[in-house]
Design a protein around this motif. Structure first.
Motif, mmCIF file in Angstrom:
data_model
loop_
_atom_site.group_PDB
_atom_site.id
_atom_site.type_symbol
_atom_site.label_atom_id
_atom_site.label_comp_id
_atom_site.label_asym_id
_atom_site.label_seq_id
_atom_site.Cartn_x
_atom_site.Cartn_y
_atom_site.Cartn_z
ATOM 1 N N LEU A 29 0.815 -1.210 0.000
ATOM 2 C CA LEU A 29 0.000 0.000 0.000
ATOM 3 C C LEU A 29 0.859 1.275 0.000
ATOM 4 O O LEU A 29 0.364 2.348 -0.332
ATOM 5 N N MET A 30 2.144 1.127 0.348
ATOM 6 C CA MET A 30 3.013 2.300 0.335
ATOM 7 C C MET A 30 3.597 2.569 -1.054
ATOM 8 O O MET A 30 4.286 3.567 -1.247
ATOM 9 N N PHE A 31 3.303 1.691 -1.996
ATOM 10 C CA PHE A 31 3.838 1.846 -3.341
ATOM 11 C C PHE A 31 2.745 2.186 -4.343
ATOM 12 O O PHE A 31 1.588 1.819 -4.187
ATOM 13 N N GLY A 32 3.170 2.868 -5.382
ATOM 14 C CA GLY A 32 2.291 3.092 -6.514
ATOM 15 C C GLY A 32 2.386 1.893 -7.432
ATOM 16 O O GLY A 32 1.892 0.821 -7.146
ATOM 17 N N ALA A 33 3.104 2.073 -8.521
ATOM 18 C CA ALA A 33 3.229 0.971 -9.482
ATOM 19 C C ALA A 33 4.198 -0.091 -8.970
ATOM 20 O O ALA A 33 5.209 0.223 -8.335
ATOM 21 N N MET A 34 3.858 -1.330 -9.258
ATOM 22 C CA MET A 34 4.772 -2.456 -9.079
ATOM 23 C C MET A 34 5.023 -3.018 -10.468
ATOM 24 O O MET A 34 4.132 -2.974 -11.332
ATOM 25 N N GLY A 35 6.221 -3.551 -10.693
ATOM 26 C CA GLY A 35 6.483 -4.031 -12.039
ATOM 27 C C GLY A 35 7.516 -5.134 -12.100
ATOM 28 O O GLY A 35 8.262 -5.366 -11.146
ATOM 29 N N TRP A 36 7.495 -5.804 -13.233
ATOM 30 C CA TRP A 36 8.511 -6.806 -13.558
ATOM 31 C C TRP A 36 9.288 -6.312 -14.768
ATOM 32 O O TRP A 36 8.690 -5.848 -15.751
ATOM 33 N N TYR A 37 10.593 -6.420 -14.683
ATOM 34 C CA TYR A 37 11.492 -6.033 -15.752
ATOM 35 C C TYR A 37 12.412 -7.219 -16.022
ATOM 36 O O TYR A 37 12.549 -8.105 -15.185
ATOM 37 N N ARG A 38 13.053 -7.212 -17.196
ATOM 38 C CA ARG A 38 13.987 -8.293 -17.477
ATOM 39 C C ARG A 38 15.195 -7.763 -18.237
ATOM 40 O O ARG A 38 15.112 -6.739 -18.913
ATOM 41 N N GLN A 39 16.276 -8.488 -18.085
ATOM 42 C CA GLN A 39 17.503 -8.122 -18.781
ATOM 43 C C GLN A 39 18.178 -9.385 -19.290
ATOM 44 O O GLN A 39 18.553 -10.254 -18.492
ATOM 45 N N ALA A 40 18.308 -9.467 -20.602
ATOM 46 C CA ALA A 40 18.999 -10.585 -21.236
ATOM 47 C C ALA A 40 20.463 -10.203 -21.431
ATOM 48 O O ALA A 40 20.797 -9.016 -21.481
ATOM 49 N N PRO A 41 21.347 -11.178 -21.561
ATOM 50 C CA PRO A 41 22.772 -10.887 -21.740
ATOM 51 C C PRO A 41 23.008 -9.973 -22.941
ATOM 52 O O PRO A 41 22.485 -10.221 -24.031
ATOM 53 N N GLY A 42 23.768 -8.914 -22.721
ATOM 54 C CA GLY A 42 24.092 -7.994 -23.797
ATOM 55 C C GLY A 42 22.985 -7.040 -24.190
ATOM 56 O O GLY A 42 23.131 -6.284 -25.152
#
Length: 116
Positions: A29-42
């Motif tokens: 409740l203390m946060f606005g947006a929550m999200g998932w991000y990803r990073q592939a090699p390079g």
């Protein structure tokens, strides 16, 4: 201090499913947006899915119809259900919690590997 702990990653065959979890040390409740991000090699880190405090969602075009983000405030947990996984989904997946425009928190990441 806020901690985000991701889990649920692993090795899966193409077409399979995984569910990622992001457990927060504080109330969502203390946060606005929550999200998932990803990073592939390079590659640069990219947004996969976000969910607002009101439940509005946004997805990367390539995962629409396959991934679903959900937010469970009572559990202080955000989930990412991933179906129909493809080798190009292979990456380290990170959870992000946005408190304000200038304050956000990241988890350590969880590896997702999709074999062809």
């Amino acid at each position: 201090q806020v901690q985000l702990v991701e889990s649920g990653g692993g090795l899966v065959q193409a077409g399979g499913s995984l569910r990622l979890s992001c457990a927060a040390s504080r109330s969502l409740l203390m946060f606005g947006a929550m999200g998932w991000y990803r990073q592939a090699p390079g590659k640069q880190r990219e947004m996969v899915a976000t969910i607002s405090s009101g439940g509005n969602t946004n997805y990367l075009d390539s995962v629409k119809g396959r991934f679903t983000i959900s937010r469970h405030n009572a559990e202080n947990t955000v989930y990412l259900q991933m179906n129909g996984l493809k080798p190009e989904d292979t990456a380290v997946y990170y959870c992000k919690a946005t408190q304000t425009t200038w304050i956000s928190y990241w988890g350590q990441g969880t590896q997702v590997t999709v074999s062809s």
